[in-house]
Design a protein around this motif. Structure first.
Motif, PDB file in Angstrom:
ATOM      1  N   ILE A 113       0.721  -1.183  -0.096  1.00  0.00           N
ATOM      2  CA  ILE A 113      -0.079  -0.054   0.078  1.00  0.00           C
ATOM      3  C   ILE A 113       1.024   1.248   0.044  1.00  0.00           C
ATOM      4  CG2 ILE A 113      -1.534   1.438   1.410  1.00  0.00           C
ATOM      5  CD1 ILE A 113      -2.952  -1.198   2.195  1.00  0.00           C
ATOM      6  N   ARG A 114       2.093   1.245   0.920  1.00  0.00           N
ATOM      7  CA  ARG A 114       2.869   2.563   0.884  1.00  0.00           C
ATOM      8  C   ARG A 114       3.510   2.700  -0.546  1.00  0.00           C
ATOM      9  NH1 ARG A 114       7.617   3.706   0.221  1.00  0.00           N
ATOM     10  NH2 ARG A 114       8.195   1.626   0.018  1.00  0.00           N
ATOM     11  N   ALA A 115       4.061   1.572  -1.018  1.00  0.00           N
ATOM     12  CA  ALA A 115       4.540   1.607  -2.671  1.00  0.00           C
ATOM     13  C   ALA A 115       3.541   2.279  -3.631  1.00  0.00           C
ATOM     14  CB  ALA A 115       5.201   0.415  -2.906  1.00  0.00           C
ATOM     15  N   THR A 116       2.111   1.650  -3.288  1.00  0.00           N
ATOM     16  CA  THR A 116       1.146   2.095  -4.360  1.00  0.00           C
ATOM     17  C   THR A 116       0.913   3.540  -4.191  1.00  0.00           C
ATOM     18  OG1 THR A 116       0.168  -0.206  -4.256  1.00  0.00           O
ATOM     19  CG2 THR A 116      -1.354   1.799  -4.942  1.00  0.00           C
ATOM     20  N   LEU A 117       0.858   4.207  -2.833  1.00  0.00           N
ATOM     21  CA  LEU A 117       0.610   5.669  -2.694  1.00  0.00           C
ATOM     22  C   LEU A 117       1.859   6.488  -3.342  1.00  0.00           C
ATOM     23  CD1 LEU A 117      -1.400   7.536  -1.459  1.00  0.00           C
ATOM     24  CD2 LEU A 117       0.147   7.321   0.614  1.00  0.00           C
ATOM     25  N   GLU A 118       3.015   5.884  -3.682  1.00  0.00           N
ATOM     26  CA  GLU A 118       4.068   6.676  -4.212  1.00  0.00           C
ATOM     27  C   GLU A 118       4.063   6.560  -5.676  1.00  0.00           C
ATOM     28  OE1 GLU A 118       7.865   5.261  -2.579  1.00  0.00           O
ATOM     29  OE2 GLU A 118       7.548   5.972  -0.587  1.00  0.00           O
ATOM     30  N   LYS A 119       3.484   5.555  -6.122  1.00  0.00           N
ATOM     31  CA  LYS A 119       3.721   5.151  -7.555  1.00  0.00           C
ATOM     32  C   LYS A 119       2.376   5.532  -8.333  1.00  0.00           C
ATOM     33  CE  LYS A 119       6.572   0.971  -7.150  1.00  0.00           C
ATOM     34  NZ  LYS A 119       6.607  -0.395  -7.295  1.00  0.00           N
ATOM     35  N   ALA A 215      -6.270   0.096 -17.265  1.00  0.00           N
ATOM     36  CA  ALA A 215      -5.559  -1.165 -16.689  1.00  0.00           C
ATOM     37  C   ALA A 215      -5.356  -0.705 -15.129  1.00  0.00           C
ATOM     38  CB  ALA A 215      -4.238  -1.391 -17.639  1.00  0.00           C
ATOM     39  N   ILE A 216      -5.576  -1.658 -14.438  1.00  0.00           N
ATOM     40  CA  ILE A 216      -5.447  -1.629 -12.997  1.00  0.00           C
ATOM     41  C   ILE A 216      -4.436  -2.819 -12.880  1.00  0.00           C
ATOM     42  CG2 ILE A 216      -6.086  -1.946 -10.597  1.00  0.00           C
ATOM     43  CD1 ILE A 216      -8.794  -0.714 -11.382  1.00  0.00           C
ATOM     44  N   THR A 217      -3.175  -2.618 -12.682  1.00  0.00           N
ATOM     45  CA  THR A 217      -2.088  -3.489 -12.654  1.00  0.00           C
ATOM     46  C   THR A 217      -0.755  -3.199 -11.858  1.00  0.00           C
ATOM     47  OG1 THR A 217      -0.905  -5.015 -14.351  1.00  0.00           O
ATOM     48  CG2 THR A 217      -0.908  -2.635 -14.956  1.00  0.00           C
ATOM     49  N   ASP A 218       0.268  -3.931 -11.639  1.00  0.00           N
ATOM     50  CA  ASP A 218       1.045  -3.882 -10.983  1.00  0.00           C
ATOM     51  C   ASP A 218       2.452  -2.754 -11.511  1.00  0.00           C
ATOM     52  OD1 ASP A 218       1.865  -6.113 -12.733  1.00  0.00           O
ATOM     53  OD2 ASP A 218       3.590  -6.217 -11.373  1.00  0.00           O
ATOM     54  N   SER A 219       2.308  -2.604 -12.835  1.00  0.00           N
ATOM     55  CA  SER A 219       3.592  -1.707 -13.132  1.00  0.00           C
ATOM     56  C   SER A 219       3.197  -1.261 -14.497  1.00  0.00           C
ATOM     57  CB  SER A 219       4.923  -2.763 -13.379  1.00  0.00           C
ATOM     58  OG  SER A 219       6.073  -2.303 -14.290  1.00  0.00           O
ATOM     59  N   LEU A 220       3.774  -0.297 -14.986  1.00  0.00           N
ATOM     60  CA  LEU A 220       3.790   0.350 -16.306  1.00  0.00           C
ATOM     61  C   LEU A 220       4.329  -0.727 -17.281  1.00  0.00           C
ATOM     62  CD1 LEU A 220       4.648   4.106 -15.656  1.00  0.00           C
ATOM     63  CD2 LEU A 220       2.485   3.056 -16.429  1.00  0.00           C
ATOM     64  N   LEU A 221       5.414  -1.642 -17.080  1.00  0.00           N
ATOM     65  CA  LEU A 221       5.704  -2.764 -17.867  1.00  0.00           C
ATOM     66  C   LEU A 221       4.986  -3.874 -17.963  1.00  0.00           C
ATOM     67  CD1 LEU A 221       9.332  -2.689 -16.248  1.00  0.00           C
ATOM     68  CD2 LEU A 221       8.643  -1.518 -18.351  1.00  0.00           C
ATOM     69  N   SER A 222       3.852  -3.911 -17.302  1.00  0.00           N
ATOM     70  CA  SER A 222       2.623  -4.763 -17.261  1.00  0.00           C
ATOM     71  C   SER A 222       2.142  -5.060 -18.875  1.00  0.00           C
ATOM     72  CB  SER A 222       1.808  -4.646 -16.509  1.00  0.00           C
ATOM     73  OG  SER A 222       0.453  -5.386 -16.659  1.00  0.00           O
ATOM     74  N   PRO A 223       1.883  -6.103 -19.479  1.00  0.00           N
ATOM     75  CA  PRO A 223       1.094  -6.233 -20.678  1.00  0.00           C
ATOM     76  C   PRO A 223      -0.135  -5.588 -20.758  1.00  0.00           C
ATOM     77  CG  PRO A 223       1.467  -8.485 -19.651  1.00  0.00           C
ATOM     78  CD  PRO A 223       2.016  -7.620 -18.760  1.00  0.00           C
ATOM     79  N   LEU A 224      -0.684  -5.466 -19.549  1.00  0.00           N
ATOM     80  CA  LEU A 224      -1.934  -4.697 -19.656  1.00  0.00           C
ATOM     81  C   LEU A 224      -1.655  -3.178 -19.876  1.00  0.00           C
ATOM     82  CD1 LEU A 224      -2.613  -7.517 -17.905  1.00  0.00           C
ATOM     83  CD2 LEU A 224      -4.451  -6.085 -16.666  1.00  0.00           C
ATOM     84  N   ILE A 233      -1.316   2.105 -11.153  1.00  0.00           N
ATOM     85  CA  ILE A 233      -0.612   1.081 -10.340  1.00  0.00           C
ATOM     86  C   ILE A 233      -0.863   0.685  -8.851  1.00  0.00           C
ATOM     87  CG2 ILE A 233       1.886   0.814  -9.691  1.00  0.00           C
ATOM     88  CD1 ILE A 233       1.462   0.963 -12.951  1.00  0.00           C
ATOM     89  N   ALA A 234      -1.025  -0.457  -9.012  1.00  0.00           N
ATOM     90  CA  ALA A 234      -1.349  -1.022  -7.675  1.00  0.00           C
ATOM     91  C   ALA A 234      -0.077  -2.430  -7.332  1.00  0.00           C
ATOM     92  CB  ALA A 234      -2.637  -1.502  -7.482  1.00  0.00           C
ATOM     93  N   GLN A 235       0.540  -1.984  -6.430  1.00  0.00           N
ATOM     94  CA  GLN A 235       1.682  -2.718  -5.990  1.00  0.00           C
ATOM     95  C   GLN A 235       1.292  -4.123  -5.538  1.00  0.00           C
ATOM     96  OE1 GLN A 235       5.736  -1.697  -5.349  1.00  0.00           O
ATOM     97  NE2 GLN A 235       5.837  -3.063  -3.503  1.00  0.00           N
ATOM     98  N   SER A 236       1.641  -5.486  -5.936  1.00  0.00           N
ATOM     99  CA  SER A 236       1.041  -6.786  -5.511  1.00  0.00           C
ATOM    100  C   SER A 236       1.917  -7.833  -5.230  1.00  0.00           C
ATOM    101  CB  SER A 236      -0.043  -7.372  -6.635  1.00  0.00           C
ATOM    102  OG  SER A 236       0.903  -7.461  -7.733  1.00  0.00           O
TER     103      SER A 236
END
Length: 292
Positions: A113-119, A215-224, A233-236
């Motif tokens: 959650i902390r990383a998501t808030l930053e990203k 897209a709701i996914t973990d990274s801008l590098l995600s295929p989504l 971005i939501a870190q998982s």
């Protein structure tokens, strides 16, 4: 440093002759076991090969990273979509045991959650909210473990907007369910490693029809993300056989609330009506009327 296995491994090989004896031990371990190294702390990695934590940090610096966490993240990007469930179970044993499972998992989720808030990009978030209000129809797709997130998002958005459809496995094929998607619509795709192929294909299909794609996914590098107009971005990160969906659910909660705040009066009317229906048909367990 690019998050590409060939580039990272090549960089280690090129630097190898000039590394110290201790750093060579680290390099050899990573080249052979990068999937395990990706989830080790600097101290744990050093202990595994018989060198100090400071040697591991200097090794990361030698490769051009500002610190060990940057090298670790690069390794994680390489493997997170490639690990089988069995490999994830094996990795989880390195840092989560029966004795510390509760504390270990909760602390990992707090970090997500902390990383998501930053990203997460706040402007993108507002753009997504705006696109939902302009949409004629909102399609939501999240398959496998992400299906729970898709259903949750759709349940609440439907109470506010009335034009939401969940796309899921069933009698109809995924593409049959979105066959009429157009430039007036929005498709929200939810997916995390290991990414479901059908979700990626659904986003590509919607984009080909000029729909707004979120897209709701973990990274801008995600295929989504590669198929989306907007990416939240939501870190998982969770080196386990269970996906960590705490941060994604938090982002979805924020999305629902942001939409709801623009429709306060409508929500009030809707829930007032629903309360009467719920009571009449005993949807929920109510105490004696005098106690409410």
């Amino acid at each position: 440093m690019e998050n590409n296995k060939q580039d990272l491994m090549r960089a280690i090989q090129v630097k190898f002759p000039r590394l110290s004896k201790g750093q060579k031990l680290i390099a050899e371990y990573i080249l052979k076991h990068y999937d395990k190294a990706a989830f080790m702390t600097a101290a744990k990695l050093g202990s595994s090969v018989g060198v100090s934590e400071s040697t591991v940090v200097r090794f990361a610096n030698e490769l051009g990273f500002s610190g060990y966490p940057k090298l670790q993240k690069s390794l994680q990007e390489l493997i997170k979509n490639k690990l089988t469930t069995v490999q994830r179970i094996e990795l989880s044993n390195d840092f989560i045991t029966q004795e510390n499972a509760l504390k270990g998992v909760l602390k990992a989720d707090m970090e997500n959650i902390r990383a998501t808030l930053e990203k997460i990009n706040h402007k993108t978030f507002e753009d997504v909210v705006n696109s939902l209000f302009k949409a004629k129809k909102i399609y939501i797709i999240g398959l496998r473990s992400s299906s729970a997130l898709a259903e949750f998002l759709a349940f609440y958005l439907n109470l506010i907007l009335d034009n939401v459809k969940v796309v899921a496995y069933g009698v109809s094929d995924i593409f049959e369910q979105i066959i009429n998607v157009s430039e007036e619509d929005v498709l929200i795709g939810i997916g995390f490693p290991r990414y479901a192929t059908r979700t990626i294909e659904a986003l590509a299909f919607a984009k080909s029809r000029n729909a707004d794609v979120v897209a709701i996914t973990d990274s801008l590098l995600s295929p989504l993300a590669a198929k989306a107009d907007y990416t939240l971005i939501a870190q998982s990160n969770m080196a386990s056989f269970v996906d960590s969906l705490v941060a994604p659910l938090s982002v979805i909660n924020a999305l629902i609330i942001a939409v709801g705040l623009r429709e306060k009066e409508k929500i009030s009317r809707t829930f007032s009506t629903l309360e009467s229906i719920w009571e009449e048909y005993q949807v929920y367990s109510y105490k004696d009327k005098n106690e409410r």
